[in-house]
Design a protein around this motif. Structure first.
Motif, short mmCIF file in Angstrom:
data_model
loop_
_atom_site.label_atom_id
_atom_site.label_comp_id
_atom_site.label_asym_id
_atom_site.label_seq_id
_atom_site.Cartn_x
_atom_site.Cartn_y
_atom_site.Cartn_z
N UNK A 208 5.96 -7.98 -7.30
CA UNK A 208 5.04 -7.11 -6.76
C UNK A 208 5.12 -5.84 -6.28
N UNK A 209 5.99 -5.49 -5.73
CA UNK A 209 6.41 -4.00 -5.36
C UNK A 209 6.57 -3.21 -6.77
N UNK A 210 7.19 -3.69 -7.67
CA UNK A 210 7.49 -2.92 -9.10
C UNK A 210 6.08 -2.79 -9.58
N UNK A 211 5.38 -3.82 -9.73
CA UNK A 211 3.99 -3.67 -10.16
C UNK A 211 3.03 -2.67 -9.50
N UNK B 144 0.90 -0.88 0.07
CA UNK B 144 0.20 0.12 -0.21
C UNK B 144 0.74 1.29 0.04
N UNK B 145 1.95 1.22 0.66
CA UNK B 145 2.77 2.35 1.13
C UNK B 145 3.22 2.69 -0.56
N UNK B 146 3.88 2.09 -1.07
CA UNK B 146 4.20 2.09 -2.64
C UNK B 146 3.46 2.71 -3.67
N UNK B 147 2.29 1.95 -3.37
CA UNK B 147 1.07 2.64 -4.46
C UNK B 147 0.67 3.98 -4.05
N UNK B 148 0.50 4.40 -2.79
CA UNK B 148 0.38 5.84 -2.56
C UNK B 148 1.40 6.78 -2.82
N UNK B 149 2.75 6.41 -2.72
CA UNK B 149 3.68 7.30 -3.19
C UNK B 149 3.70 7.44 -4.53
N UNK B 150 3.48 6.36 -5.41
CA UNK B 150 3.52 6.67 -6.76
C UNK B 150 2.14 7.41 -7.32
N UNK B 151 1.28 7.31 -6.53
CA UNK B 151 -0.15 7.88 -7.05
C UNK B 151 0.11 9.26 -7.02
N UNK C 41 4.20 0.02 -7.72
CA UNK C 41 4.46 0.97 -8.24
C UNK C 41 3.90 1.83 -9.40
N UNK C 42 3.96 0.73 -10.47
CA UNK C 42 3.26 1.25 -11.87
C UNK C 42 1.87 1.38 -11.54
N UNK C 43 1.20 0.51 -10.95
CA UNK C 43 -0.11 0.46 -10.56
C UNK C 43 -0.65 1.86 -9.80
N UNK C 44 0.10 2.29 -8.81
CA UNK C 44 -0.21 3.61 -8.27
C UNK C 44 0.14 4.73 -9.16
N UNK C 45 1.31 4.75 -10.11
CA UNK C 45 1.45 5.75 -10.95
C UNK C 45 0.29 5.98 -11.68
N UNK C 46 0.00 4.74 -12.41
CA UNK C 46 -1.25 4.91 -13.38
C UNK C 46 -2.68 5.53 -12.69
N UNK C 47 -2.85 4.93 -11.34
CA UNK C 47 -3.91 5.66 -10.81
C UNK C 47 -3.82 7.27 -10.73
N UNK C 48 -2.68 7.57 -10.13
CA UNK C 48 -2.41 8.99 -10.01
C UNK C 48 -2.69 9.68 -11.34
#
Length: 516
Positions: free
Chosen positions: A98-101, A48-55, A103-110
């Motif tokens: 999973x961490x890398x994906x 979750x942390x990596x997702x929000x950072x990239x978002x 990050x990409x998923x969070x970036x895409x959401x953002x």
């Protein structure tokens, strides 16, 4: 009016909904997903942390990039990135993948969320702009509330992999609508000559460090951790430098000068505070039901489904109400905040005997109050956008605090839990030390709390020491949950004060922009 761009807007809405599901549904289903993938608790916190950072990074940069690459092309890229990164997660060979994906998923959401506001401001005429803002507001109120129901359906009724595979049909439909219905402009690649590289670097370092610190701080014991100290130092240096750089850059990622407009400043601050309140107020009842009453997501999701369902009626109704010149949007906001305050105060009276039924009425007040706050807020903020060229800058300044609000709400709840849990636990243990069986009620008898459940749903037989420990844990959770609602109520009062002092009255966009 050509209705074709409206279908394009619908495609962007579907993509934005999908990106919200990638965040919220995964967060709710994370225990089931982690168990299926063999991920430990400490490792799953980074998901979750990596997702929000990239978002956060995606929300700050997407408006600048959409102007450069064109709205249609950039939206298609973001939708493709969202779908591809989501589908691959269930088949990841290791935790690093999973961490890398994520990050990409969070970036895409953002990248996707700001496109919804930018598209609405572009394709909708002033006569129907308020309804476009209602579409954007769905991602702030409807989608997060629906996420628990979707997560419960996938994990309890279908298969955990569909938490990620759900993106296939939705992203495909969004891509088709965007491809055929959004207008194609000429790209402006010459903007890269003025790209704010320094600001981009400071943004990645500063917000990444800040969001990671907020997410991981409680688990790592805050400033007793060297990592948290380093993250605090990095964010404390990088973020002020970012703000200075953005103020003076000729083509910034964040046009901070727009915050000099009172209503726009209220929009950024108000949306941040509102989302902290709204996300926390929806999370706390679910957490109580799962930790104290032993509910599964499929059993507890109905209270948030109530909020989600009412948004479909309340948001268009608020757009219709605010379209009248006589209606003061600030008064509507205050009434909505009053309902949210009443919900927080009422929910604070919870006891061990509360279950899902006792939350329905108070969550109903939340469901009615939230659109009464967010719709006036969006109208006041967007009415300050004087020209189409300011649309992307407005989208960046509104959505970046929105992304930060997610990390802030996690920190806020963790802070309350640590503070109030320690206080209540010490008080209960001290009282129990005076008389082993006089725990809460002072009647010499150990309170009869529901025992914890085994995986098969049957109550687990406890010995006296286990029963006492379980009773203490439950009572601490109840008292800290009650305190959380009261603190959210105090934050609501703060936002009411902001509404009464900061924004100025505005009129519906169909009247305001008809004068220009």
């Amino acid at each position: 009016m050509d209705i074709k761009p409206l279908f394009g807007l619908g495609g962007v809405l579907i993509a934005a909904t999908m990106s919200q599901f990638n965040d919220q549904v995964t967060a709710i289903a994370l225990t089931d997903v982690s168990g299926a993938l063999g991920i430990s608790h400490d490792s799953q916190t980074w998901i979750e942390s990596l997702y929000v950072s990239a978002e956060i990074i995606g929300m700050a940069t997407s408006p600048w990039l959409l102007t450069t690459f064109t709205l249609r092309r950039w939206t298609l890229f973001a939708v493709a990135l969202c779908g591809a990164s989501s589908v691959l997660i269930p088949f990841s060979p290791n935790i690093e993948a999973i961490y890398a994906l994520r990050l990409l998923q969070g970036l895409a959401g953002g990248l996707i969320i700001p496109l919804l506001m930018a598209t609405a401001l572009r394709v909708l005429t002033p006569n129907i702009r308020l309804y476009g803002l209602a579409v954007y507001a769905l991602t702030a109120t409807f989608t997060p509330a629906l996420a628990s129901t979707v997560a419960a359906f996938w994990t309890d009724s279908v298969d955990w992999r569909f938490v990620f595979l759900q993106t296939i049909p939705l992203c495909s439909l969004a891509g088709v609508l965007v491809w055929y219905c959004l207008p194609q402009d000429q790209p402006r690649y010459e903007r890269f000559r003025m790209l704010d590289w320094r600001g981009l670097l400071l943004l990645v370092i500063g917000t990444g460090a800040l969001s990671t610190m907020l997410y991981q701080g409680d688990r790592l014991d805050w400033f007793n951790s060297r990592l948290i100290c380093v993250l605090a130092l990095v964010s404390g240096i990088a973020i002020p430098l970012l703000l200075v750089n953005e103020w003076f850059h000729p083509l910034p990622l964040l046009k901070l000068q727009m915050l000099g407009r009172r209503n726009f400043a209220y929009g950024a601050l108000g949306l941040f505070t509102f989302l902290v309140i709204g996300q926390s107020a929806s999370t706390v009842p679910l957490r109580y039901l799962q930790e104290v009453q032993g509910y599964r997501p499929l059993q507890s999701n109905l209270i948030t489904l109530e909020i989600a369902t009412l948004q479909l009626a309340m948001l268009p109704a608020m757009a219709l109400l605010l379209d009248y010149k006589r209606v003061d949007s600030r008064v509507v906001s205050l009434l909505g905040l009053g309902l949210i305050l009443a919900s927080c105060i009422g929910s604070s009276f919870l006891t061990i005997y509360w279950n899902r039924d006792q939350f329905y009425f108070w969550q109903l007040l939340q469901a009615v109050g939230q659109p009464m706050v967010v719709m006036p807020l969006l109208m006041m903020a967007t009415n300050t956008v004087a020209s189409p060229a300011e649309g992307p800058f407005a989208s960046a300044l509104v959505n970046t605090p929105r992304a930060l609000a997610e990390a802030a709400s996690v920190w806020f709840l963790a802070l309350i839990d640590r503070w109030r849990n320690a206080l209540h636990s010490d008080r209960i243990i001290d009282e129990a030390g005076q008389d082993r069986w006089r725990v809460i009620q002072g009647n010499g008898v150990l309170p009869q709390y529901p025992p914890p459940l085994m995986p098969n749903g049957q109550p687990r037989v406890l010995n006296s020491l286990e029963a006492f420990s379980h009773a203490v844990e439950q009572q601490v959770t109840i008292l800290s949950t009650s305190d959380t609602f009261l603190i959210l109520g105090a934050l609501t009062v703060f936002l009411m004060v902001v509404v009464m002092t900061l924004p100025a009255r505005t009129i519906p966009p169909r009247i305001l922009f008809a004068k220009h």
